[in-house]
Design an enzyme around this catalytic site. Structure first.
Site: not given
Ligand code: CAA
Length: 258
Positions: A66, A112, A132
């Site tokens: 998300a 999910e 999460e």
């Molecule tokens: N939401 C918003 N933006 C996101 C995102 C997310 N879930 N995941 C990645 N992005 C964005 C990053 O902020 C980044 O944007 P900017 O260039 O503007 O900074 C861009 O995508 C590229 O991401 P990274 O630079 O972080 O890429 P990476 O290769 O270094 O890492 C990753 C990849 C490990 C997937 C990392 O992006 C990450 O950990 N993302 C979040 C994963 C996460 O926590 N997901 C759960 C979200 S909560 C949820 O889903 C709730 C639910 O149950 C519904």
């Protein structure tokens, strides 16, 4: 011009393809993308010319969850009164068979979303996780429930409590995905599998899907009884007559979807 901004849609014969398309955000599922995926899937579900729906992302990410930046400033009242994420239930209610073709990250809401689909085909690059807890929340689109049903308590607990990711091979061993494919073959194979479903009888495919899904909702006795009643109802279709007649005549059946 497409009516959608965060997804791409196309049809190939009787198969519909929905591609998540927010590459700069690794396909993070913001509200607009949620509305668009649900709207597209529902429209394809209403289309009798479509017999299977494939949902995919990019090579790098199916979806990284998300959209954290969108959620960051929300309050309890915002998410509660909006029943935030409830809209995804409409995707689970789609009756046409759905396949998730997953490469790269399928994290949080991405995992999910894949699990809402009827089954997951994974590229060898796929990584699944429910991270999460690291954000101070828990899964909110069914992850704690569907992951547990898919892989059992031990792995689901570990993943939800630590955020540990599962690679494609572990996901296959655990039963989360039906098959692992070389990344270069993923989409072609998903479309081929979808086409093979789509050439079957659509109402009977819907019945098969409903029967399998019932296994997650009821007791064995009730589930077997439900299956038997639905099996009986396939004999009301022209496709049952065609399927069995084609077998006895040693030819390929041509289903009329009725
Ligand atoms: N939401 C918003 N933006 C996101 C995102 C997310 N879930 N995941 C990645 N992005 C964005 C990053 O902020 C980044 O944007 P900017 O260039 O503007 O900074 C861009 O995508 C590229 O991401 P990274 O630079 O972080 O890429 P990476 O290769 O270094 O890492 C990753 C990849 C490990 C997937 C990392 O992006 C990450 O950990 N993302 C979040 C994963 C996460 O926590 N997901 C759960 C979200 S909560 C949820 O889903 C709730 C639910 O149950 C519904």
């Amino acid at each position: 011009m497409s009516e959608y901004e965060t997804i791409l849609t196309e049809t190939r014969g009787r198969v519909a393809l929905i591609t998540l398309n927010r590459p700069k955000a690794l396909n993070a599922l913001n509200s607009q993308l949620m509305h668009e995926v649900v709207a597209a899937a529902r429209a394809f579900d209403r289309d009798r010319g479509i017999g299977a729906i494939v949902i995919t992302g990019s090579d790098r990410a199916f979806a990284a969850g998300a959209d954290i930046k969108e959620m960051q400033s929300k309050s309890y009242m915002d998410v509660y009164l909006d029943d935030f994420f409830a809209e995804w239930d409409a995707l689970a209610a789609v009756r046409t068979p759905t396949i998730a073709a997953v490469a790269g990250y399928a994290l949080g809401g991405g995992c999910e979303l894949a699990m809402i689909c009827d089954f997951i085909l994974a590229a060898d690059t796929a990584q699944f996780g429910q991270p999460e807890i690291a954000l101070g929340v828990i899964p909110g689109i069914g992850g704690s429930q569907r992951l547990t049903r898919a892989v059992g308590k031990a792995k689901a607990m570990e993943m939800c409590l630590t955020g540990r990711k599962m690679d494609a091979n572990e996901a296959e061993r655990a039963g989360l995905v039906s098959r692992v494919l070389p990344a270069a073959d993923l989409l072609d194979e998903a479309m081929t599998v979808a086409a093979s479903i789509a050439e079957k009888s659509l109402p009977v495919a819907m019945m098969a899907k409903e029967a399998v899904n019932r296994a997650f909702e009821t007791t064995l006795t009730e589930g077997v009884r439900f299956e038997r009643r639905v099996f009986h109802s396939t004999f009301a279709t022209a496709d049952q007559t065609e399927g069995m007649t084609a077998f006895t005549e040693k030819r390929t059946p041509v289903f009329e979807n009725r």
